[in-house]
Design an enzyme around this catalytic site. Structure first.
Site, PDB file in Angstrom:
ATOM      1  N   GLU A 169       0.833  -1.210   0.000  1.00  0.00           N
ATOM      2  CA  GLU A 169       0.000   0.000   0.000  1.00  0.00           C
ATOM      3  C   GLU A 169       0.863   1.253   0.000  1.00  0.00           C
ATOM      4  O   GLU A 169       1.975   1.263   0.537  1.00  0.00           O
ATOM      5  CB  GLU A 169      -0.907   0.007   1.231  1.00  0.00           C
ATOM      6  N   HIS A 170       0.316   2.299  -0.587  1.00  0.00           N
ATOM      7  CA  HIS A 170       0.916   3.637  -0.613  1.00  0.00           C
ATOM      8  C   HIS A 170       2.283   3.642  -1.312  1.00  0.00           C
ATOM      9  O   HIS A 170       3.131   4.463  -0.996  1.00  0.00           O
ATOM     10  CB  HIS A 170       1.029   4.211   0.812  1.00  0.00           C
ATOM     11  N   ARG A 171       2.476   2.707  -2.212  1.00  0.00           N
ATOM     12  CA  ARG A 171       3.734   2.572  -2.969  1.00  0.00           C
ATOM     13  C   ARG A 171       4.935   2.323  -2.060  1.00  0.00           C
ATOM     14  O   ARG A 171       6.065   2.636  -2.386  1.00  0.00           O
ATOM     15  CB  ARG A 171       3.956   3.788  -3.873  1.00  0.00           C
ATOM     16  N   LEU A 172       4.697   1.714  -0.912  1.00  0.00           N
ATOM     17  CA  LEU A 172       5.770   1.336   0.013  1.00  0.00           C
ATOM     18  C   LEU A 172       6.153  -0.112  -0.260  1.00  0.00           C
ATOM     19  O   LEU A 172       6.111  -0.979   0.613  1.00  0.00           O
ATOM     20  CB  LEU A 172       5.309   1.535   1.472  1.00  0.00           C
TER      21      LEU A 172
END
Length: 192
Positions: A169-172
């Site tokens: 998620e959230h490009r993490l």
């Protein structure tokens, strides 16, 4: 202790085979010609293990010509439904002819005949020309097994680097990089 990247590949690949609708063994193959021009296409993984990752092609194709002048390649598996990628970079070597023969024998007869009929990657004046050549191969090999063409074989990518990318998620995202050493593999993480 460093995880074995081939064990991890086997695990991810098994999940892809169970979940991907089409061609879970599809991988992008990147090559570079003598002038440094990159080229990319999809091929199918037809064997893998600690020695490397195997695909097959016409040895007169563009990819084979590029691999002759620069025997290094990159592979990319992208399993969108699993939100995963595996990147592989390494050295290319031809497979042993006996391995190529064994694999060729497992292909459908029409695929075998197509390997004889195709001048892969070269200009084709019209579809009917290829279809006529296919018909000629059907007649040539009628009533007999189709041998592997002398211009058709496999290549093995022996990896120097293998990266496992998992969407988060959230490009993490999580990126695990395995780099070959004289003693095996080093494992580390990369920023997303």
């Amino acid at each position: 202790m460093t995880e074995n990247p081939f064990t991890l590949f086997d695990h991810w690949f098994a999940e892809a085979r169970a979940n991907e609708l089409n061609d879970s063994n599809a991988m992008a193959l990147a090559t570079v010609d003598a002038e440094g021009q990159p080229s990319l296409r999809m091929v199918l993984l037809k064997g893998h293990g600690p020695e490397g990752f195997i695909f097959y092609t016409n040895q007169q194709s563009r990819k084979a010509r590029e691999l002759t002048v620069n025997p290094h390649a990159a592979l990319l598996f992208h399993w969108k439904s699993l939100r995963r990628q595996i990147r592989i970079e390494g050295h290319i070597t031809p497979v042993d002819p006996a391995i190529a023969d064994a694999y060729f024998a497992t292909r459908s007869r029409d695929s075998q005949l197509g390997a004889w009929a195709s001048d892969q990657s070269r200009p084709l004046d019209r579809r009917e020309t290829f279809e006529a050549r296919f018909d000629e191969m059907q007649a040539r090999f009628a009533g007999q097994d189709v041998p592997r063409p002398p211009h058709w074989s496999g290549y093995r990518v022996t990896p120097e680097r293998i990266e496992f990318w998992q969407d988060r998620e959230h490009r993490l995202h999580e990126r695990r990089l395995f780099t070959r050493t004289d003693d095996g593999w080093d494992e580390g993480l990369l920023y997303p």
